[in-house]
Design an enzyme around this catalytic site. Structure first.
Site: not given
Ligand code: IPE
Ligand code: IPE
Ligand code: MG
Length: 237
Positions: A15, A32, A126
């Site tokens: 995240d 990303h 793995l």
């Molecule tokens: C969880 O992260 C999903 C992934 C990392 C793929 P999100 O950023 O989508 O989750 P919330 O919305 O903060 O709970």
């Molecule tokens: C996690 O990073 C990746 C995915 C959910 C695909 P985010 O895109 O959720 O990053 P934040 O939470 O907005 O910083």
């Molecule tokens: Mg996120």
């Protein structure tokens, strides 16, 4: 307390890509993209140090709620990743499994995911689980449906269902429960990830955003795990 061995199964909620991009005044897609570099390094390290299973949350069933541009960027990156990395992963003896609903994915991505699983299915290194179009509750519903089908066909009796037969219907069938769950970016929630498998997991919530999560940060989380006192409801000493 003596140090315990490394976790057998590490799960990571990757995240913070969006916040990383914002912080660097870049488009979210570039966050990303940078996140994929971290992912490569963490997979390589996990394989090198002998982690048995690594589960990475790449795209949740809820992530479809994001803008069409962001979803398209993520789908593009997925395809790129599974096309460009498969040779190296296969060479490293990594076995890829997709956790989640592949049928709900666009055609090209679905084909690439199926190909990655097929190509690596006899590998013995793995276990790399990549959660894509994954939701923990949906996974449990799917398991319940599969067990109900078996019961309806007379293959099992409802009373035969146990924790282990249920676990056998999950995407992670045959793999150990999650020992260590890491979520980067300081958020402290599961966001519907591996609900059943995390029953007794230890949690680490490093504040660092996923694109900045490096091997030193990974080892910090692994070291923290090795000093945890796991009791599973019992008593140690
Ligand atoms: C969880 O992260 C999903 C992934 C990392 C793929 P999100 O950023 O989508 O989750 P919330 O919305 O903060 O709970
Ligand atoms: C996690 O990073 C990746 C995915 C959910 C695909 P985010 O895109 O959720 O990053 P934040 O939470 O907005 O910083
Ligand atoms: Mg996120």
């Amino acid at each position: 307390m003596s140090e315990r061995p490394l976790p057998r199964h590490v799960a990571i909620i990757m995240d913070g890509n969006g916040r990383w991009a914002k912080r660097h005044k870049l488009q979210v897609a570039l966050g990303h993209r940078k996140g994929v570099e971290t992912l490569r390094a963490i997979i390589r390290e996990s394989s090198d140090i002998g982690i048995e299973s690594l589960s990475l949350y790449a795209f949740s069933t809820e992530n479809w709620r994001r803008s069409p541009e962001e979803v398209a960027a993520l789908m593009g990156l997925l395809l790129e990743y599974f096309t460009s990395e498969i040779d190296e992963l296969d060479e490293k003896n990594v076995r890829i499994r997709i956790l989640g609903d592949k049928d709900g994915m666009p055609d090209k991505q679905r084909a690439a995911l199926i190909n990655a699983e097929e190509r690596t299915k006899t590998n013995t290194g793995l276990n790399l689980n990549i959660a894509i179009n994954y939701g923990g509750r949906a996974e449990l519903v799917r398991a319940a449906q599969r067990l109900a089908e078996k019961a309806a066909k007379g293959e099992i009796r409802p009373g035969d269902i146990t924790e282990s037969t249920l676990a056998d219907e999950l995407y992670t069938a045959g793999q150990p429960d999650v020992d260590l769950l890491i979520r980067t970016s300081g958020e402290m929630r599961l966001s519907n990830f591996l609900l059943y498998q995390c029953a007794y997991a230890e949690f680490e919530f490093p504040a660092v955003l996923w694109p900045d999560f490096d091997l030193a940060a990974y080892h910090e989380a692994l070291d923290a795990f090795r000093h945890r006192d796991r009791r599973f409801g019992g008593r140690n000493s």
